[in-house]
Structures are given as C-alpha cells and as structure tokens.
Motif scaffolding. Structure first.
Motif, PDB file in Angstrom:
ATOM      1  N   LYS A   5      24.166 -42.276 -10.270  1.00  0.00           N
ATOM      2  CA  LYS A   5      23.329 -42.378  -9.063  1.00  0.00           C
ATOM      3  C   LYS A   5      21.959 -42.938  -9.432  1.00  0.00           C
ATOM      4  CE  LYS A   5      25.594 -38.832  -6.365  1.00  0.00           C
ATOM      5  NZ  LYS A   5      25.852 -37.406  -6.350  1.00  0.00           N
ATOM      6  N   ALA A   6      21.445 -42.490 -10.578  1.00  0.00           N
ATOM      7  CA  ALA A   6      20.122 -42.970 -11.019  1.00  0.00           C
ATOM      8  C   ALA A   6      20.174 -44.482 -11.242  1.00  0.00           C
ATOM      9  CB  ALA A   6      19.708 -42.257 -12.297  1.00  0.00           C
ATOM     10  N   ALA A  18      19.231 -43.344   6.752  1.00  0.00           N
ATOM     11  CA  ALA A  18      18.305 -43.704   5.658  1.00  0.00           C
ATOM     12  C   ALA A  18      17.500 -44.968   5.930  1.00  0.00           C
ATOM     13  CB  ALA A  18      19.088 -43.832   4.339  1.00  0.00           C
ATOM     14  N   ALA A  19      17.048 -45.098   7.187  1.00  0.00           N
ATOM     15  CA  ALA A  19      16.264 -46.291   7.528  1.00  0.00           C
ATOM     16  C   ALA A  19      14.826 -45.959   7.894  1.00  0.00           C
ATOM     17  CB  ALA A  19      16.927 -47.026   8.691  1.00  0.00           C
ATOM     18  N   GLY A  20      14.597 -44.796   8.528  1.00  0.00           N
ATOM     19  CA  GLY A  20      13.242 -44.570   9.031  1.00  0.00           C
ATOM     20  C   GLY A  20      12.824 -43.112   9.098  1.00  0.00           C
ATOM     21  N   GLN A  53      31.253 -43.523   4.589  1.00  0.00           N
ATOM     22  CA  GLN A  53      31.065 -42.713   3.384  1.00  0.00           C
ATOM     23  C   GLN A  53      29.570 -42.760   3.102  1.00  0.00           C
ATOM     24  OE1 GLN A  53      33.455 -45.505   0.829  1.00  0.00           O
ATOM     25  NE2 GLN A  53      31.687 -45.332  -0.519  1.00  0.00           N
ATOM     26  N   GLN A  54      29.102 -42.033   2.072  1.00  0.00           N
ATOM     27  CA  GLN A  54      27.674 -42.014   1.820  1.00  0.00           C
ATOM     28  C   GLN A  54      27.146 -43.438   1.616  1.00  0.00           C
ATOM     29  OE1 GLN A  54      26.353 -39.190  -1.035  1.00  0.00           O
ATOM     30  NE2 GLN A  54      24.260 -39.929  -0.992  1.00  0.00           N
TER      31      GLN A  54
END
Lengths: 222, 146
Positions: free
Chosen positions: B80-81, A35-37, A124-125
C-alpha cells in the motif's frame, strides 16, 4: 453516492491565482467516500496549492474547513464566521455544494475543485463505477435489478445489440455487456419470460428532458 | 549550491528498515547525516499528508522505507505504501516538484549495509537535484523546520 475526481492542479492554481486568502471547503458525504473532497483531500489540496505558490515565491493563506454536507443550507451557514476573512472560496463538494455556497454568499467568488462524475457504487477499494443516471422512472424491476440506462453504452431498453461478444461490450473488453448480465440474472432467478417483454420507448421528460427537476413533498415543504 | 546539504526525511517502518538503520550503526557503517529518520509503526501508515507536509515544511527529499515484499507485519502495508508513493510522485509533478525527490525502498532488518548504501545514494541524488524548488523561495520556512 455522487462520485467526483479532483480537477487538474494546474486548473485550480489558475482559479485562485488572483487571491491571497482562500477558504477550502470539503464535504463529509459522498465525496469523502469516493476520496475526492473529504477532510483528507482538503488537507492534501491545501498543501499542494501552498507548495505550488511557494515555488513562485507567493504565500497563500488557505483556511481548511469540512462541512457535514454542502447540499443543505443549514450546514452552509457554518461558513458565515469564516467568509469575511477570505477573498474566495474553493469547494471540494459535488456541483450541488458549489452552487449552494454561491447561492448563500453573493459577493464572494466560488470555484469547484472537483469534476462531479456520476452516481455510482464501489466496485472495490479505489474503484467506483456508474450505476444510476437518475432517469426519474426506475425500470430496475423489469431488468433483474441491473440498469441498462446507466450501464449499456447505448442505453438500450431492449438489448443486447450486435456488439455484445462473450459477455463484453464492443466499446472495450473491460466493459461488461449489461444485457448479458441482465439475461444471466433473469435466468438464474427463473424469470426468463420477463426478458421477452418489450420495454416501450422511454419517456425522457422525467430524466431532465422536461427541464430542471424538483421534488416537492407537500407534507414537509413549508 | 556547492555547499548544499539536503534535508531528507526518512519514514522507516519500525520492524525492518528502522532495525536495518540500527544494524548499520552496529556494523559501524558510515552514511550521510542528511537523513532524518522518523520511526513509524508500518510504512502503510505513512499518509500522503505526512509526505506532502514534509516537503511543505522544507524537506528536499523524502524516503519511505518498508519491509521486503511478503514480510510486512500487517501483510500488505508495504504494498500500500508503494502505491501511495507512486500516487504522490504524480501529485508532486503536478505541483512542479520533481517526483524523484520521493523514494520508496524495501529493506529487511539485516540489511544494514544496504541501508547505508541507500542513504548515500539518495543523498547524492538529492544533492544533484539541488534544493527543493519550494525552498528556493521560502528559505526562512526551512530554517524553522530545522
């Protein structure tokens, strides 16, 4: 995956301030996963930059494009039709992608939008942790599949040190003592005798101490 | 500035907050017309991009309205929101836009009066903050968005 984090917006604004037309290039591989680029981060950064400049009364034209990979020249070629129309390129890939773009396009400045961090795995996420330092001579076979180079604060080959307390490293109670993890795993596998073997001093030439590294597969290289 | 009427985009989950807006209407409650409601399947579906685009296209404020904790139809969409809103607030500060312009609220379907109150409070807050700094220099863009 190679992990990265977006640079502070302030730094990115200063990179592109002299230009009016920017090509913002994402990468569909590692930096998408962390989730960086990826495509989404390209959209967010483009929007953020446009707003930051709009606040100053400046309109900046940002073209968004996300390549399958930025570390292969074949994919970099996809930028050719777009490069003529822009004043600068900003890459959201790891350092490999930024350098591939710089190598391919000699006459246009290229700026990194992320700080490349480490080779890691998802804990984890939303949480990624370092797992490998690419030392070039893997010793996971000796340490129960847990890497002391990437995960011991001192990179000890024969641990733990005196700073290990209740399974935690002395640098922080949030950091596991990797040698505790190694011992626990070897014990669970009935391989305690492996722990008794002293690992000799490591030859760091394979880790980059011998200069920039290269892999040549003669059957594949032309 | 005295006549400034803020544009506020409200992303409302269709289950509770959107119904709360309906309830407010059924109760004949008055609230400012500055809120432009967008019905969404879950607050958790409101992407960071939706929020940023709202500001980029001329909104002075954005509200993300979710169900009460424990009441999300998708279990954790509201949580999450809320996390996403916190993240975007920080990004907005980096851009140079006040994070207070983005508001996260949680409502049940029966809270029509609370919806009207919230709409009034948020409108007043944004009115005090004034036009979004992005709009000050791009008033033409804002006209387009309207």
């Amino acid at each position: 995956m190679i992990t990265a984090e977006r640079k502070p917006l302030e730094e990115l604004i200063e990179y592109v301030r002299p230009y009016d037309r920017i090509l913002l290039v994402g990468c569909n591989e590692c930096v998408t996963v962390c989730a960086a680029g990826g495509r989404k981060e390209v959209g967010l950064l483009a929007s953020a930059l446009k707003m930051a400049f709009a606040k100053e009364g400046k309109t900046i034209d940002i073209k968004e494009l996300t390549l399958e990979r930025q570390c292969d020249p074949e994919y970099i070629e996809e930028l050719v039709p777009h490069i003529e129309d822009v004043d600068a390129v900003m890459s959201m890939a790891c350092g490999c992608g930024v350098q591939e773009i710089a190598k391919r396009f000699k006459n246009i400045p290229v700026f990194p939008a992320v700080n490349t961090k480490f080779m890691g795995a998802s804990e984890q996420q939303g949480i990624w942790a370092e797992r490998c330092q690419g030392c070039g001579d893997c010793l996971l076979g000796l340490t129960g599949g847990i890497c002391p180079i990437a995960r011991c604060s001192k990179h000890l080959m024969n641990g733990p040190c005196g700073g290990s307390t209740n399974g935690k490293c002395e640098i922080s109670p949030d950091v596991d003592c990797v040698w505790q993890l190694i011992w626990d795993r070897l014990k669970a596998l009935g391989m305690e005798d492996r722990y008794e073997e002293i690992i000799p001093a490591k030859d760091w030439r394979t880790a980059g101490g011998g200069g920039p590294r290269k892999i040549i597969r003669e059957d594949l290289a032309e | 500035m005295e006549n400034f009427e803020p544009i506020i985009v409200a992303f409302c989950c269709q289950y509770c907050p959107y119904t709360a807006a309906d309830t407010a209407g059924t109760q004949r409650l008055c609230y400012p017309a500055n809120l432009k409601i967008i019905r969404v399947p879950c607050a958790g579906k409101v992407d960071a991009m939706h929020i940023l685009k709202a500001f980029e296209k001329g909104a002075d404020g954005v509200v993300v309205a979710a169900c009460l904790e424990g009441d999300c139809h998708f279990e954790t969409g509201n949580i999450k929101a809320a996390r996403r809103v916190s993240y975007i607030k920080k990004l907005m500060e980096e851009i140079g836009v006040e994070g207070e312009r983005l508001e996260m609220v949680m409502l049940s379907a029966g809270m029509g009066d609370r919806f009207a109150e919230m709409a009034t409070e948020v409108t007043e807050k944004i009115r005090k903050l004034g036009p979004s700094p992005i709009n000050l220099n791009t008033s033409s863009q804002k006209q387009e968005a309207c």
